[in-house]
Scaffold this motif. Structure first.
Motif, PDB file in Angstrom:
ATOM      1  N   SER A  20       0.840  -1.211   0.000  1.00 23.95           N
ATOM      2  CA  SER A  20       0.000   0.000   0.000  1.00 23.95           C
ATOM      3  C   SER A  20       0.862   1.242   0.000  1.00 23.95           C
ATOM      4  N   SER A  21       1.916   1.166   0.765  1.00 21.85           N
ATOM      5  CA  SER A  21       2.839   2.302   0.795  1.00 21.85           C
ATOM      6  C   SER A  21       3.486   2.510  -0.556  1.00 21.85           C
ATOM      7  N   ASP A  22       3.898   1.402  -1.204  1.00 21.03           N
ATOM      8  CA  ASP A  22       4.519   1.514  -2.526  1.00 21.03           C
ATOM      9  C   ASP A  22       3.525   2.047  -3.548  1.00 21.03           C
ATOM     10  N   LEU A  23       2.278   1.584  -3.437  1.00 19.26           N
ATOM     11  CA  LEU A  23       1.267   2.048  -4.388  1.00 19.26           C
ATOM     12  C   LEU A  23       1.006   3.538  -4.208  1.00 19.26           C
ATOM     13  N   ARG A  24       0.931   3.971  -2.990  1.00 23.31           N
ATOM     14  CA  ARG A  24       0.735   5.393  -2.757  1.00 23.31           C
ATOM     15  C   ARG A  24       1.881   6.205  -3.335  1.00 23.31           C
ATOM     16  N   GLN A  25       3.089   5.643  -3.126  1.00 23.43           N
ATOM     17  CA  GLN A  25       4.236   6.357  -3.687  1.00 23.43           C
ATOM     18  C   GLN A  25       4.199   6.361  -5.188  1.00 23.43           C
ATOM     19  N   LEU A  26       3.827   5.201  -5.739  1.00 20.22           N
ATOM     20  CA  LEU A  26       3.719   5.125  -7.210  1.00 20.22           C
ATOM     21  C   LEU A  26       2.651   6.085  -7.699  1.00 20.22           C
ATOM     22  N   SER A  27       1.574   6.134  -6.953  1.00 21.01           N
ATOM     23  CA  SER A  27       0.494   7.038  -7.359  1.00 21.01           C
ATOM     24  C   SER A  27       0.967   8.471  -7.313  1.00 21.01           C
ATOM     25  N   THR A  28       1.713   8.787  -6.351  1.00 22.67           N
ATOM     26  CA  THR A  28       2.242  10.142  -6.231  1.00 22.67           C
ATOM     27  C   THR A  28       3.188  10.461  -7.382  1.00 22.67           C
ATOM     28  N   GLU A  29       4.053   9.487  -7.733  1.00 21.20           N
ATOM     29  CA  GLU A  29       5.026   9.737  -8.787  1.00 21.20           C
ATOM     30  C   GLU A  29       4.368   9.834 -10.164  1.00 21.20           C
ATOM     31  N   THR A  30       3.297   9.127 -10.343  1.00 17.66           N
ATOM     32  CA  THR A  30       2.715   9.046 -11.692  1.00 17.66           C
ATOM     33  C   THR A  30       1.422   9.862 -11.853  1.00 17.66           C
ATOM     34  N   LYS A  31       1.010  10.619 -10.864  1.00 20.41           N
ATOM     35  CA  LYS A  31      -0.293  11.282 -10.949  1.00 20.41           C
ATOM     36  C   LYS A  31      -0.317  12.393 -11.984  1.00 20.41           C
ATOM     37  N   LYS A  32       0.823  12.887 -12.295  1.00 20.16           N
ATOM     38  CA  LYS A  32       0.858  13.977 -13.267  1.00 20.16           C
ATOM     39  C   LYS A  32       1.062  13.436 -14.679  1.00 20.16           C
ATOM     40  N   ASP A  78       6.754   0.039 -17.619  1.00 21.08           N
ATOM     41  CA  ASP A  78       6.688   0.425 -19.025  1.00 21.08           C
ATOM     42  C   ASP A  78       7.054   1.888 -19.218  1.00 21.08           C
ATOM     43  N   THR A  79       6.990   2.709 -18.165  1.00 21.01           N
ATOM     44  CA  THR A  79       7.332   4.130 -18.288  1.00 21.01           C
ATOM     45  C   THR A  79       8.804   4.352 -18.578  1.00 21.01           C
ATOM     46  N   LYS A  80       9.626   3.357 -18.283  1.00 22.42           N
ATOM     47  CA  LYS A  80      11.063   3.420 -18.499  1.00 22.42           C
ATOM     48  C   LYS A  80      11.741   4.513 -17.687  1.00 22.42           C
ATOM     49  N   GLN A  81      10.939   5.064 -16.708  1.00 24.85           N
ATOM     50  CA  GLN A  81      11.520   6.029 -15.788  1.00 24.85           C
ATOM     51  C   GLN A  81      12.266   5.255 -14.698  1.00 24.85           C
ATOM     52  N   VAL A  82      13.476   5.681 -14.483  1.00 25.52           N
ATOM     53  CA  VAL A  82      14.344   4.885 -13.603  1.00 25.52           C
ATOM     54  C   VAL A  82      13.765   4.784 -12.216  1.00 25.52           C
ATOM     55  N   LYS A  83      13.333   5.934 -11.714  1.00 25.03           N
ATOM     56  CA  LYS A  83      12.827   5.926 -10.355  1.00 25.03           C
ATOM     57  C   LYS A  83      11.581   5.091 -10.243  1.00 25.03           C
ATOM     58  N   ILE A  84      10.723   5.247 -11.235  1.00 27.89           N
ATOM     59  CA  ILE A  84       9.477   4.470 -11.227  1.00 27.89           C
ATOM     60  C   ILE A  84       9.786   2.995 -11.428  1.00 27.89           C
ATOM     61  N   VAL A  85      10.700   2.715 -12.341  1.00 25.91           N
ATOM     62  CA  VAL A  85      11.050   1.308 -12.613  1.00 25.91           C
ATOM     63  C   VAL A  85      11.635   0.664 -11.367  1.00 25.91           C
ATOM     64  N   GLN A  86      12.517   1.405 -10.690  1.00 26.02           N
ATOM     65  CA  GLN A  86      13.117   0.852  -9.478  1.00 26.02           C
ATOM     66  C   GLN A  86      12.038   0.567  -8.435  1.00 26.02           C
ATOM     67  N   LEU A  87      11.067   1.537  -8.307  1.00 25.31           N
ATOM     68  CA  LEU A  87      10.008   1.347  -7.333  1.00 25.31           C
ATOM     69  C   LEU A  87       9.159   0.142  -7.691  1.00 25.31           C
ATOM     70  N   CYS A  88       8.861   0.017  -8.958  1.00 19.77           N
ATOM     71  CA  CYS A  88       8.010  -1.109  -9.383  1.00 19.77           C
ATOM     72  C   CYS A  88       8.721  -2.432  -9.233  1.00 19.77           C
ATOM     73  N   LEU A  89       9.981  -2.496  -9.617  1.00 20.95           N
ATOM     74  CA  LEU A  89      10.725  -3.757  -9.496  1.00 20.95           C
ATOM     75  C   LEU A  89      10.868  -4.153  -8.018  1.00 20.95           C
ATOM     76  N   THR A  90      11.020  -3.147  -7.193  1.00 21.50           N
ATOM     77  CA  THR A  90      11.116  -3.444  -5.757  1.00 21.50           C
ATOM     78  C   THR A  90       9.830  -4.051  -5.246  1.00 21.50           C
ATOM     79  N   SER A  91       8.720  -3.484  -5.669  1.00 25.42           N
ATOM     80  CA  SER A  91       7.433  -4.025  -5.221  1.00 25.42           C
ATOM     81  C   SER A  91       7.227  -5.424  -5.774  1.00 25.42           C
ATOM     82  N   ILE A  92       7.597  -5.578  -7.072  1.00 28.84           N
ATOM     83  CA  ILE A  92       7.449  -6.928  -7.660  1.00 28.84           C
ATOM     84  C   ILE A  92       8.278  -7.933  -6.863  1.00 28.84           C
ATOM     85  N   GLN A  93       9.474  -7.569  -6.475  1.00 30.41           N
ATOM     86  CA  GLN A  93      10.351  -8.474  -5.708  1.00 30.41           C
ATOM     87  C   GLN A  93       9.720  -8.833  -4.359  1.00 30.41           C
TER      88      GLN A  93
END
Length: 1705
Positions: A20-32, A78-93
């Motif tokens: 949930s914390s990761d999703l909130r962060q992801l939501s924050t990073e990608t809301k714009k 898929d955004t290929k944004q490093v920060k987002i990719v790192q966050l997503c891969l971390t959550s996937i792990q």
């Protein structure tokens, strides 16, 4: 379970919170920029909140919704944004870590990762996610999995090294994960039994059915199969089938992956045919293909390292290929037998000298890795070497290793020979300085060596300063430390090496050395793993015979397999180890090499491969000896069983060793620790024996190994024992070990303060460095033979046979050398002592050989042979067996008989040790010897004339111990042997004291035999131990022992030594006397006829043949037997004849005493009269012998024989009545006595009397005395029965007495035998006692019977003959010439009589006895009738008539006394028996007349008192006439009375002739009292006019008085007339004395007449008396005052006559 579920639920809650914390962060990073992602994140967050409220099955729900949960994160990637990719891969792990993923979601993740990989974004995160996908879940399969592998492989080619390394590691983890799934899958779906059946060993038809069909594979297995197949395709350059999209990968990585798979997942390949197919069809061809480029280097030099670019590229591939090959061989050999044959052949080929050094080094490392797996060695042998028409892979492999090692040192030898003096070096080796360089140069070598081997040392952590091998100019450092069972492949295992390293040539030697060690260990494990390995015996290094020889438990195939394995490897191991040990410089390596020798010796021995075993033993033995020492030993020790190949091989090794020994460098030089001399051999020259030989520390080390081999594997050495023992013997000799007590070896050499130098003597020089090893070696040598107790019987026989062979060789050498080798004998002794528990197995060969050694001419050899056999016997008897040894007769005899056989050896030192051992046995085992006693006794009794004093004394000590301490423990049946043994010591002539003590021991045995009477039942088998001639019929066993004892003593009695004869004879007869009652009549008969009488005959023969001269030689012999000191011998024993005479005496006395003591018992014998007769004959013959000692002894024996002890009150007349047989026996004895008397009292045949003390031919007084003394004892036996009834016997006796008394005495004894006036000689005393005995017993007989005895007159007659000996001594009856040869000067100047003996006391004593007898038997008719009284009177008349002419005045005085006594009793009888005594009266009157008026005159020197006493005796005679004769005149003959009165008349006026009158001036007086009593007697019977008186008496009285008065008148007138004629000259004194006598007689007559009764005197008498008055007056004018006084006295008597009597008035 509740706790577990609650824990997982809380974890999931945390996950939800994190997500949930990761999703909130992801939501924050990608809301714009990415609103869809924001929305998806929020939607997902809503779901998570929903899930958080769930309590059950949360994980399942989340896993099912994993696709939805992943949706925001996938979009973010898929955004290929490093920060987002790192966050997503971390959550996937995070989801992957909590297993919130399914197959669909996994595929999505893989696609995301693949896309990111294409973009080369977050490669590390990608790799992390890949690993989580595979490791945390099993949902990634098939194509998804393949995509993951493709992603990972692509990352391996990243430009970032970190990514590359990480991806490489990830690939390996992926591969591991894939195959781990297969393992789990198989475990879940395949039963355990199926797995076992599919595990290995497929048959060839099964292998042919392998295919690539994967339809039957399970999912995970299919993925693994496809992966492995694509790897094979990729390395081969083909396109992958499963890894689609993978176009590039390195071969090294693929090989590493294949290696990993093959290494860790072999079970998969063994379980699945599809995988096996891959191995055979993909991997094996691939490996073979990859090896093919190696042919390009076929021309490369083995001495150089290739530094070309190709080598650098080719090295990592070959290294990895070799690892794969190792893996295939190790794990898949059973699946790839054919392929492995190719692989192994490739490895063998890589070891060829033409291959590059790095290839050879890699190959040897690979081989090392293979060899450490022991099962492969056996599989190689089974699959190849034992298969027909197949390559001998195992043989070739070991040969290749051996060749590799040999080629290195051979190339070093070649390069050393081609090296110039400038010291050029090889490009691959360090520079080696001259072999004479100092230690400093050696250090520089080590430093230089470390420069090119640093990579090795760094890789292994080892130190290159340790030198393993040194050969000439080559040094081999210890690159790696050998660890058993581990292969440290420095180069093959180094995955980081991609460049070809600089590998030194010597590195491969170190690995090859390890390979050979592992090979030995593998072969040992193979063989012992089949059942030959066993636990060691506690406290030893040995294995039991069952553990070392379990061949019976092996099948033929198993045994054949083991033999083939050894056959394939032994030659290579032998050559390599021999070579390496020769050049080995490290002690640890030497130890390992020697263990290899030890191992193969044990294996070959266990398998019965004697040729191979002997080859290893030979090499080990030669290595132990100095280099130059063993050249000649090789040819000598070769066994005929060895093959030509082995002989060539050993010869080659020996030749190489001998050549190399002279060319070694500094490192090859070993420290010389011992310098000694070689062991002398039979054909060796003296110069060779004096050459110094040196032992190095390696020789000592090898010697210890040799000892260990023999110690641990003695049971399988067989014939190799001889070679080992020979080597040990040589080494022991060089070291200087000498045997000590018990066979232990001790060093006797010297300690060298400096380095050992050549020796100048035979003692070994030992350096300080070796001194500590000597006790250890000595202990190991001892333990080696002590441990033989653990060998089985066959192995023990091999050991003993080898020792005996070695000893025989030493015996041959000992003939020509003074100091032989005693090694074999000492170790035979140790071996025997260690194996006493099975002594019956080895005793016969060892004892037989030691007996041969004991006969050797070399003293040292003989000494140790004797020491060994005696010590073995002693230890064997003391050993505690399971069955008591002394109850095991066979074993006991087997042991002791060996000691007995030493008796056949004549060497004194051998016999001495034999006796010492015997003494020890007796001391320790005497009470328990039992059936061993016969042998022990025979050992003690094995003494001969050749033995010296010390041996005799030793044997005597043993015998003394037996008899004194163990006699009671000896079985009685062996006593016969003991008796004979004791007798032997009596026969020995070396020591007189021992011989005497032996006789004493025989006496001790008699007491024991006497006490054994009650145990006679134990003697049933005594005959088994006796000689045939010692066995008698009808004798008991105890009697046979007695016979042996008697016979041996009788044999000792005829010994040549007097002391022995004396002691033996004394013991013999004492024994017979004391214990003869135990014998039966039959035994006594044998004793007498076969022992005693033959003994007497032998002694008699020896006596008569003995020399009479004193021989100096005999004196020397006696001195020798007495301890070497001269013996001062008495003259009575100074000739052999005299010595034998002593023995003769003892035997005669003994035999006689035996018969006398045992007479009552012997009388029961049927032939006793014969015994008696023979004994008496011998006594008679002996008594008449010329030897006085024998003669006297014969008499003593005779006396003992006839002397029967009686009670004091007994007499011959009171003895029991004798049987006719007894009477005959005693008659024989009496006749013998007579014969002896006649023989000894007769004149010698030569008619010459020799009375010299030493050469006299007449018997001595002592002899005669003893002879006479026999008579009373003898006559008592025949007194009543014969003697008293036959006067002939007494006649013979008395004649012998008379003749015996006449025998002259010896010259030198005269002074001692002449009796005094009151004492008798012994002979006279004996004669007197003999006569007294007769008289006494005769009187006793008369008291019992009144019958006249015819013997009495004869007795008186013979007694009276003896009485006259006081007057006339007897004369020896020798009618012809008598010649006395005297040596006494006193006799030459003394008397001339034939006899110088005084018989006066004897005659007087006989006279008293005669008169006493007569007094007792006066009234006996025989005495009366035979005129005994007249005979007595006639006999006494002689001394009475001689009176003062008798030799002794006591004679006539005793005669007159006895005369009075006889008349006192005899006259009474005579008056009663007047007719019997008619002729006596005349003799009686004559006797009175001769005595009273004897013609003999008293001696002039006689005292007055004596004359008065003599006169008193005359008066007694007149008184006897007055009282006993005259009163009975009326019954007595008238002529007799007339003569008596004349005598009285004559006495009353007695006057002597002029010559006979006593000199008055000498105060001599006449017999006044005699005259007075005569007158008184006459007057008494003349003037009594009694009525009873007859006229005849009155007339006789008157005539007597008238005659007397007339005679007085004539004398008075004649005196007066003669006086006037002489004028003033006085008359002679006798006339004056006569005158005085007459005057006194007249006075006496007148006085008597006055006192006479009235009218009793005739008137004419008075007238005649008065008529004398004028004559008296005429004589008053005599000038003699004495006459005047006498006339005055006479005239005074006339006073009464002046007045006439009243009757006249």
């Amino acid at each position: 379970m509740a706790n577990t579920s609650s824990d997982s639920h809380s974890i999931l809650q945390k996950l939800i919170n994190n997500l949930s914390s990761d999703l909130r962060q992801l939501s924050t990073e990608t809301k714009k920029k990415y609103p869809p992602i924001k929305e998806a994140a929020e939607a997902c967050n809503m779901k998570l909140r929903e899930y958080s409220t769930m309590k059950d099955n949360l994980s399942i729900v989340m896993r099912d919704a994993s696709v939805d949960l992943l949706q925001p994160f996938v979009l973010g990637c898929d955004t290929k944004q490093v920060k987002i990719v790192q966050l997503c891969l971390t959550s996937i792990q995070k989801l992957l870590q909590h297993h919130i993923v399914n197959q669909a979601s996994a595929a999505i993740i893989v696609n995301v990762l693949s896309a990111l990989c294409e973009l080369q974004t977050e490669e590390l995160k990608i790799l992390q996610t890949v690993l989580l996908l595979v490791n945390t879940t099993s949902v990634v399969v098939h194509s998804t999995l393949a995509t993951l592998f493709v992603i990972t492989f692509r990352l391996c080619f990243s430009k970032d090294p970190t990514i590359v390394n990480t991806s490489t590691a990830a690939v390996r983890q992926l591969v591991t994960a894939v195959y781990d799934r297969v393992i789990e899958e198989d475990a879940q779906n395949i039963p355990a039994g199926d797995q076992v059946t599919q595990d290995s060993d497929l048959s060839k038809p099964q292998q042919q059915q392998l295919s690539s069909n994967i339809d039957s594979l399970r999912p995970y297995a299919r993925d693994a199969y496809l992966l492995f197949q694509d790897l094979c395709y990729l390395i081969n350059g083909d396109q992958p089938i499963w890894l689609i999209g993978l176009t590039e990968i390195t071969r090294t990585l693929i090989l590493e992956l294949i290696e990993t798979i093959l290494t860790h997942y072999a079970s998969i390949f063994h379980c699945h045919n599809e995988f096996r197919y891959l191995l055979k069809e993909r991997v094996s061809p691939l490996v073979i293909k990859l090896f093919s480029p190696g042919s390009k280097h076929s021309n490369s030099s083995s001495g150089q390292n290739s530094n070309t670019t190709y080598d650098s590229a080719y090295f990592p591939l070959i290294a990895r290929l070799l690892r794969v090959v190792c893996i295939l061989i190790r794990f898949y050999f059973t699946l790839l037998i054919t392929e492995c044959e190719i692989f192994l052949s490739l490895l063998i080929k890589l070891l060829e000298p033409d291959k590059p050094v790095w290839q050879r080094s890699l190959a040897i490392e690979c081989i090392h890795k293979i060899i450490i797996h022991q099962n492969l060695i056996k599989l190689f042998c089974l699959s190849y070497d034992m298969q027909p028409h197949s390559s001998k892979i195992l043989r070739d492999l070991t040969n290749a290793i051996s060749s590799y090692v040999q080629s290195y040192f051979n190339s070093a030898a070649i390069s050393s020979n081609s090296t110039t003096t400038s010291g050029q070096t090889n490009t691959t080796n360090v520079a080696i300085s001259d072999k004479k360089s100092s230690s400093a140069s050696t250090t520089s070598k080590l430093d230089s060596t470390s420069t090119y081997s640093s990579n090795v040392s760094n890789g292994t952590g080892g130190s290159s300063n340790t030198i393993l091998f040194a050969y000439r100019n080559l040094l081999v450092p210890q690159y790696v430390t050998y660890t058993q069972g581990q292969a440290k492949a420095v180069y093959v295992e180094n995955w980081e090496k991609f460049d070809c390293p600089l590998i030194p040539d010597s590195y491969g030697i170190v690995v090859a050395y390890a390979c050979m060690l592992e090979l030995v260990r593998a072969v040992q494990s193979i063989i012992e793993g089949t059942g030959m390995r066993g636990d060691s015996i506690a406290g030893t290094q040995l294995r039991t015979s069952v553990q070392l020889r379990p061949l019976e438990s092996l099948t033929e195939n198993e045994k054949h397999e083991c033999i083939e394995v050894v056959n394939c490897t032994w030659s290579s191991v032998l050559v390599t180890f021999t070579l390496l040990y020769d050049v080995c410089y490290d002690d640890t390596s030497c130890e390992l090499l020697l263990r290899g020798f030890q191992t193969y010796i044990s294996l070959c021995g266990m398998l019965g491969m004697n040729v191979q075993r002997d080859a290893f033993v030979t090499c080990l033995c030669k290595t132990a000896l100095p280099p130059q020492y063993n050249i000649h030993l090789l040819g000598k020790q070769q066994n005929n069983e060895q093959q030509q190949q082995q002989q060539s091989l050993l010869q080659k090794l020996t030749t190489r060793s001998s050549v190399d020994s002279s060319t070694g460098g500094d490192y090859e030089r070993q420290q010389v620790v011992i310098v000694g001399t070689p062991l002398p051999l039979l054909n060796s020259s003296p110069a060779m024996n004096q050459t110094a030989v040196m032992l190095t520390s390696k020789n000592i080390h090898c010697m210890r190994t040799l000892l260990s081999v023999a110690h641990c594997y003695g049971s399988i050495l067989g014939t190799s024992w001889h070679l080992i023992l020979t080597t040990l013997q040589h080494l022991v000799w060089i070291i200087g070990f000498k045997p000590s007590t018990g066979g232990t070896l001790k060093h006797v050499g010297t300690l060298a303060n400096t380095d050992a130098t050549p020796m100048t003597n035979s003692a070994a020089v030992v350096t300080t460095a070796a001194m500590a090893d000597l006790p250890i070696l000595s202990s190991m040598l001892s333990r080696l033979f002590e441990s033989s107790v653990y060998l089985d019987d066959v192995a023990l026989h091999h050991l003993i046979d080898a020792l005996i062979r070695l000893s025989i060789e030493s015996m041959e050498v000992a003939i020509i050398v003074r100091e032989p080798s005693l090694f074999a004998i000492a170790k035979i002794l140790e071996t025997g002592r260690a194996n006493l528990n099975r002594i019956d197995v080895w005793w016969k060969p060892i004892s037989s050989h030691l007996l041969d050694v004991c006969q050797h001419t070399n003293p040292r050899m003989r000494e140790w042979g004797t020491e060994a056999i005696t010590l073995l016997v002693r230890n064997a008897l003391e050993y505690k067996y399971e069955q008591n040894l002394f109850d095991n007769e066979r074993l006991l005899h087997m042991i002791i008989i060996s000691l007995h056989e030493l008796s056949l050896i004549q060497h004194f030192d051998v016999r001495q040790k034999q006796l010492e051992a015997t003494l020890s046995i007796l001391t320790n085992n005497g009470p328990t010897l039992q059936t061993g006693w016969p042998i022990i006794l025979n050992i003690i009794g094995s003494i001969t004339r050749e033995h010296n004093d010390s041996l005799i004394r030793q044997a005597q000590q043993c015998l003394q111990l037996v008899v004194t301490d163990f006699l009671s423990t000896i079985p009685i049946c062996y006593l016969g042997i003991l008796i004979k043994v004791v007798a032997k010591f009596g026969f020995q002539e070396q020591d007189l004291n021992i011989a005497l003590s032996a006789i004493g021991l025989l006496w001790n045995m008699t007491d024991y035999l006497f006490r054994m009477k009650e145990q006679e039942h134990q003697l049933k088998n005594v005959n088994d131990y006796l000689d045939p001639n010692e066995i008698y019929d009808n004798l008991t066993a105890i009697e046979e022992l007695w016979m042996i004892l008697y016979r041996k003593l009788s044999e000792l009695t005829i010994d040549q030594r007097p002391a022995i004869r004396k002691s033996a004879s004394s013991t013999l007869f004492t024994m017979i006397t004391s214990h003869g009652q135990l014998l039966s009549t039959g035994a006594w008969s044998i004793l007498i006829w076969q022992v005693l009488f033959p003994l007497f005959e032998q002694v008699e023969q020896f006596f008569y043949t003995a020399s009479k001269e004193r021989e100096q030689l005999q004196q020397q012999q006696l001195s020798k037997s007495s301890g070497g000191q001269e013996i001062l011998m008495h003259h009575s024993r100074d000739t052999p004849e005299k010595q034998w005479a002593e023995t003769y005496v003892m035997i005669l006395a003994g035999v006689t005493r035996t018969v006398q003591v045992k007479k009552d018992f012997l009388a029961k014998l049927d032939d006793f009269p014969r015994v008696w007769n023979v004994l008496l004959t011998n006594i008679e013959k002996s008594a008449l012998a010329k030897n006085p000692e024998i003669a006297l002894a014969a008499l003593k024996s005779f006396n003992d024989l006839v002397n029967v002890p009686t009670t004091p009150s007994s007499s011959p007349s009171t003895k029991k009545i004798l049987t006719p047989r007894d009477q005959q026996l005693w008659q024989q004895a009496w006749q013998v006595w007579l014969n002896i008397g006649n023989g000894c009292s007769r004149c010698p045949p030569e008619r010459i009397i020799i009375i010299d003390r030493y050469d006299s031919n007449i018997p001595s007084q002592n002899f005669l005395t003893f002879y006479i003394d026999i008579f009373p004892n003898l006559i008592s036996h025949i007194w009543s029965s014969d003697f008293i009834l036959n006067d002939k016997h007494f006649e013979q006796f008395s004649i012998i007495i008379e003749r015996v008394l006449a025998v002259p005495i010896h010259s030198d004894m005269a002074l001692f035998l002449i009796p005094t006036d009151v004492n008798l000689t012994l002979l006279q005393e004996s004669a007197y006692k003999a006569m007294e005995f007769v008289c006494k017993n005769l009187k006793l007989e008369l008291t019992k019977s009144a019958n006249p005895s015819a013997l009495l007159p004869i007795v008186f007659k013979r007694l009276l003959v003896l009485v006259l000996y006081a007057i006339n001594p007897p004369i020896f009856d020798c009618t012809e010439q008598i010649k006395k040869i005297t040596t006494n000067k006193q006799q030459q100047n003394g008397k001339g009589n034939d006899s110088s003996v005084n018989f006066v006391p004897f005659g007087e004593k006989i006279l008293r006895m005669t008169i006493s007898l007569y007094e007792d038997v006066t009234d006996n008719p025989a005495v009366i009738e035979n005129g005994t009284l007249q005979t007595i009177i006639q006999t006494l008349q002689i001394p009475l008539s001689m009176k003062y002419n008798c030799p002794s005045s006591s004679t006539w005085k005793l005669a007159i006394e006895c005369f009075f006594r006889a008349l006192k009793v005899g006259l009474i009888v005579a008056r009663k028996h007047r007719n019997a005594f008619e002729s006596m009266w005349t003799e009686l009157a004559k006797t009175f007349d001769d005595f009273l008026f004897s013609k003999s005159v008293p001696p002039t020197d006689i005292a007055i008192e004596e004359l008065q006493r003599d006169e008193a005796i005359d008066c007694q005679a007149i008184e006897l006439i007055r009282d006993d004769i005259l009163p009975y005149a009326n019954v007595l003959p008238e002529p007799f009375i007339t003569k008596i009165l004349n005598i009285l008349n004559r006495g009353s006026i007695y006057s002597c002739a002029t010559d006979n009158f006593i000199d008055i001036d000498s105060a001599r007086r006449l017999r006044e009292e005699f005259s007075k009593i005569c007158f008184e007697t006459l007057l008494k019977y003349s003037f009594i006019n009694e009525p009873s008186s007859t006229n005849e008496n009155v007339v006789i009285t008157r005539l007597a008085l008238s005659s007397m008065l007339n005679r007085c008148k004539e004398i008075l007138q004649k005196y007066a007339h003669d006086e006037r004629l002489h004028g003033k000259c006085p008359l002679p004194r006798p006339r004056t004395a006569e005158m005085i006598s007459v005057l006194k007689a007249l006075g006496t007559l007148i006085g008597a007449l006055k006192r006479a009764p009235k009218d009793s005197v005739d008137i004419n008498i008075w007238h005649q008396l008065i008529a004398l008055y004028p004559c008296l007056v005429e004589c008053t004018t005599s000038p003699s005052q004495q006459i005047c006084n006498a006339i005055k006295d006479t005239l005074h008597q006339y006073f009464s006559l002046l007045t006439p009597p009243p009757s006249i008035r």
